[in-house]
Design a protein around this motif. Structure first.
Motif, mmCIF file in Angstrom:
data_model
loop_
_atom_site.group_PDB
_atom_site.id
_atom_site.type_symbol
_atom_site.label_atom_id
_atom_site.label_comp_id
_atom_site.label_asym_id
_atom_site.label_seq_id
_atom_site.Cartn_x
_atom_site.Cartn_y
_atom_site.Cartn_z
ATOM 1 N N GLN A 12 0.828 -1.202 0.000
ATOM 2 C CA GLN A 12 0.000 0.000 0.000
ATOM 3 C C GLN A 12 0.868 1.259 0.000
ATOM 4 O OE1 GLN A 12 -2.551 -0.600 3.348
ATOM 5 N NE2 GLN A 12 -4.107 -1.666 2.148
ATOM 6 N N ALA A 13 1.973 1.190 0.745
ATOM 7 C CA ALA A 13 2.887 2.340 0.778
ATOM 8 C C ALA A 13 3.480 2.583 -0.601
ATOM 9 C CB ALA A 13 4.000 2.073 1.792
ATOM 10 N N VAL A 14 3.865 1.491 -1.261
ATOM 11 C CA VAL A 14 4.427 1.608 -2.618
ATOM 12 C C VAL A 14 3.405 2.209 -3.563
ATOM 13 C CG1 VAL A 14 5.186 0.259 -4.598
ATOM 14 C CG2 VAL A 14 6.051 -0.291 -2.341
ATOM 15 N N ALA A 15 2.210 1.676 -3.515
ATOM 16 C CA ALA A 15 1.158 2.166 -4.415
ATOM 17 C C ALA A 15 0.838 3.621 -4.124
ATOM 18 C CB ALA A 15 -0.097 1.306 -4.245
ATOM 19 N N HIS A 16 0.800 3.954 -2.841
ATOM 20 C CA HIS A 16 0.493 5.325 -2.451
ATOM 21 C C HIS A 16 1.568 6.286 -2.947
ATOM 22 C CE1 HIS A 16 -0.766 8.708 -0.022
ATOM 23 N NE2 HIS A 16 0.485 8.803 0.435
ATOM 24 N N HIS A 17 2.811 5.871 -2.759
ATOM 25 C CA HIS A 17 3.936 6.715 -3.171
ATOM 26 C C HIS A 17 3.892 6.972 -4.677
ATOM 27 C CE1 HIS A 17 7.950 8.424 -2.636
ATOM 28 N NE2 HIS A 17 8.230 7.877 -3.815
ATOM 29 N N THR B 244 13.181 4.381 -0.556
ATOM 30 C CA THR B 244 12.045 5.313 -0.454
ATOM 31 C C THR B 244 10.906 4.699 0.364
ATOM 32 O OG1 THR B 244 11.253 4.510 -2.581
ATOM 33 C CG2 THR B 244 12.534 6.525 -2.610
ATOM 34 N N VAL B 245 10.739 3.385 0.238
ATOM 35 C CA VAL B 245 9.705 2.714 1.045
ATOM 36 C C VAL B 245 10.052 2.800 2.528
ATOM 37 C CG1 VAL B 245 8.659 0.473 1.562
ATOM 38 C CG2 VAL B 245 8.939 1.186 -0.797
ATOM 39 N N LEU C 40 9.611 4.932 7.893
ATOM 40 C CA LEU C 40 10.422 5.312 9.070
ATOM 41 C C LEU C 40 11.063 6.677 8.818
ATOM 42 C CD1 LEU C 40 12.225 1.867 9.403
ATOM 43 C CD2 LEU C 40 10.327 2.639 10.801
ATOM 44 N N GLN C 41 10.257 7.713 8.744
ATOM 45 C CA GLN C 41 10.783 9.028 8.387
ATOM 46 C C GLN C 41 11.662 9.633 9.475
ATOM 47 O OE1 GLN C 41 7.507 11.498 7.250
ATOM 48 N NE2 GLN C 41 7.323 10.525 5.235
#
Lengths: 286, 165
Positions: free
Chosen positions: A15-20, A43-44, A49-50
């Motif tokens: 989901q993070a990949v798709a969102h990005h 990037t993921v 973990l920003q």
């Protein structure tokens, strides 16, 4: 029903990949400054973990990280292949021998009897750039050559090696004579004030053209892939497919990416060989 | 993307030089050396093969010449043997002919001797028969020795008359 942690993590990552990807494409479509870029491992991680300083460091140096990954992969392959070389080659050794023989033939054909000296350099340049170009087709990897910093570094190494080769083979006097256009008569000497700046400018433009050609071509490929991935995600959202199962529109341009990656690596290597051969004594030119 | 970061450029350059050193040490140099060795080995073996092929052709020619020479010698010796055989055959024929003639002459002598013996025997038997016949005719026994002498004389006379034309 309890969901297994691994499945939950995988779904979250997808989901993070798709969102990005979708966010980048959407911003680009609305005239935003963000350039569409395929998500990679760094990037993921950065998305999830920003606050972690090591992730920030990785994100800042991601081109170096992926270039180093390719370098380590190549070094391991070379070490494994030539650890016990066989007289009758098989497998990886066979493949590497075919590759080395092809590069050696090409360099030898362009640079004459000095070609063997340049073969390791040209072979390393080619295989390094080629694998970095192809990294974009592997999920969660990135083409380091899409960054101008990587290509400028490679072009500067080529420039340095070319100038070193010129000084070594021609000597200081011969090198200056080459830059002055090799004047042999009165007209030649009169043209030196014109030829010297032209040659100096030419030598400086060579690394610029090498680095920009490679970086922009690979960057364009990456952007094209990212746009198609984003379009696939958008299409899947439109037809209400789950976000982790996008329509793979990028598969249609994958063959082109493979071809262009190889061609760009070959162009960089060929031009490097040409620049090296131009620094040889004139009777060595073919 | 277009922002130049000199730290990254320097890092990438150093990384590439390190990779170049590693690949040169572990990949390109050993592989090029092996390719050169293999190329030289193949060239050497091809040269040896060509040399052996030439040597084989030379030996084949030499054997061909020797075989032709042996063939000629065999043919000459065969002709000599045939001539010798013919000569021996003629000698054997002549010896056989001579032996046959000797045997024939000896046989003729024997036959003539037997004929002569037979004649003597026949004359003796004829004389005895005549004496006996004369005794029966005369019914008188005369002296045998005298009779025999008379008869022999008469027979000789008859024989002479028969021989005479």
């Amino acid at each position: 029903m309890a969901v297994e942690p691994t499945h939950e993590a995988a779904r979250s990552t997808a989901q993070a990949v798709a969102h990005h990807g979708a966010q980048a494409v959407q911003e680009a479509a609305h005239g935003g400054d963000a350039i569409p870029e395929l998500p990679n491992l760094v990037t993921v991680l950065h998305h999830r973990l920003q606050d972690a300083p090591w992730v920030t460091w990785l994100h800042q140096w991601e081109n170096i990280v992926f270039a180093a990954f390719v370098g380590v992969l190549l070094a391991l392959l070379a070490w494994r292949t030539t650890r016990h070389p066989a007289t009758i080659p098989r497998g990886w050794q066979n493949l590497l021998e075919v590759f080395v023989e092809g590069i050696d033939g090409m360099v030898h054909g362009m640079a004459g009897r000095h070609g063997r000296t340049f073969t390791p350099f040209v072979a390393t340049i080619f295989v390094y750039i080629w694998l970095m170009n192809l990294s974009v087709v592997v999920p969660f990897l990135k083409s380091s050559t899409s960054s101008i910093n990587t290509t400028v570094a490679l072009a500067l190494v080529v420039f340095s090696y070319v100038q070193y080769t010129g000084l070594r083979t021609l000597g200081v006097r011969g090198y200056l004579d080459h830059l002055a256009g090799s004047p042999r008569d009165l007209v030649g000497w009169l043209l030196v004030p014109l030829m010297l700046p032209i040659h100096l400018l030419g030598e400086l433009i060579k690394p610029m053209s090498l680095s920009m050609r490679l970086a922009f071509n690979v960057f364009a490929e990456d952007v094209l892939l990212a746009v198609l991935v984003g379009l696939g995600i958008g299409l899947s959202l439109t037809v209400q497919l789950p976000p982790w199962a996008p329509v793979p529109l990028q598969l249609f341009v994958m063959p082109l990416v493979l071809i262009f990656s190889t061609v760009q690596a070959l162009v960089f290597s060929l031009l490097s060989t040409v620049y090296l051969s131009l620094m040889l004594p004139h009777e060595e030119h073919h | 993307m277009l922002a130049l970061d000199f730290q990254q450029i320097l890092s990438q350059a150093i990384a590439f030089v390190v990779l170049l050193v590693i690949l040169r040490r572990f990949a390109w140099t050993p592989l090029l050396r092996m390719l050169d060795q293999r190329r030289e080995g193949i060239e050497r073996e091809l040269r040896e093969t060509a040399h052996q092929r030439d040597e084989l052709a030379r030996v084949q020619d030499e054997y061909g010449r020797r075989l032709a020479k042996i063939d000629d010698e065999a043919r000459t010796k065969l002709q000599q043997c045939i001539l010798e055989g013919k000569r021996i055959a003629i000698e054997v024929q002549e010896q056989a002919r001579a032996q046959a003639q000797g045997i024939l002459a000896k046989a003729k002598e024997t036959v003539e001797l037997e004929i002569a013996k037979a004649k003597v025997t026949l004359r003796d038997q004829l004389a005895d028969m005549t004496v006996e016949a004369v005794e029966r005719v005369l019914q008188k026994k005369v002296d045998a020795k005298t009779d025999r002498a008379l008869i022999d004389a008469a027979l000789d006379e008859l024989e002479h008359e028969r021989v005479r034309p």
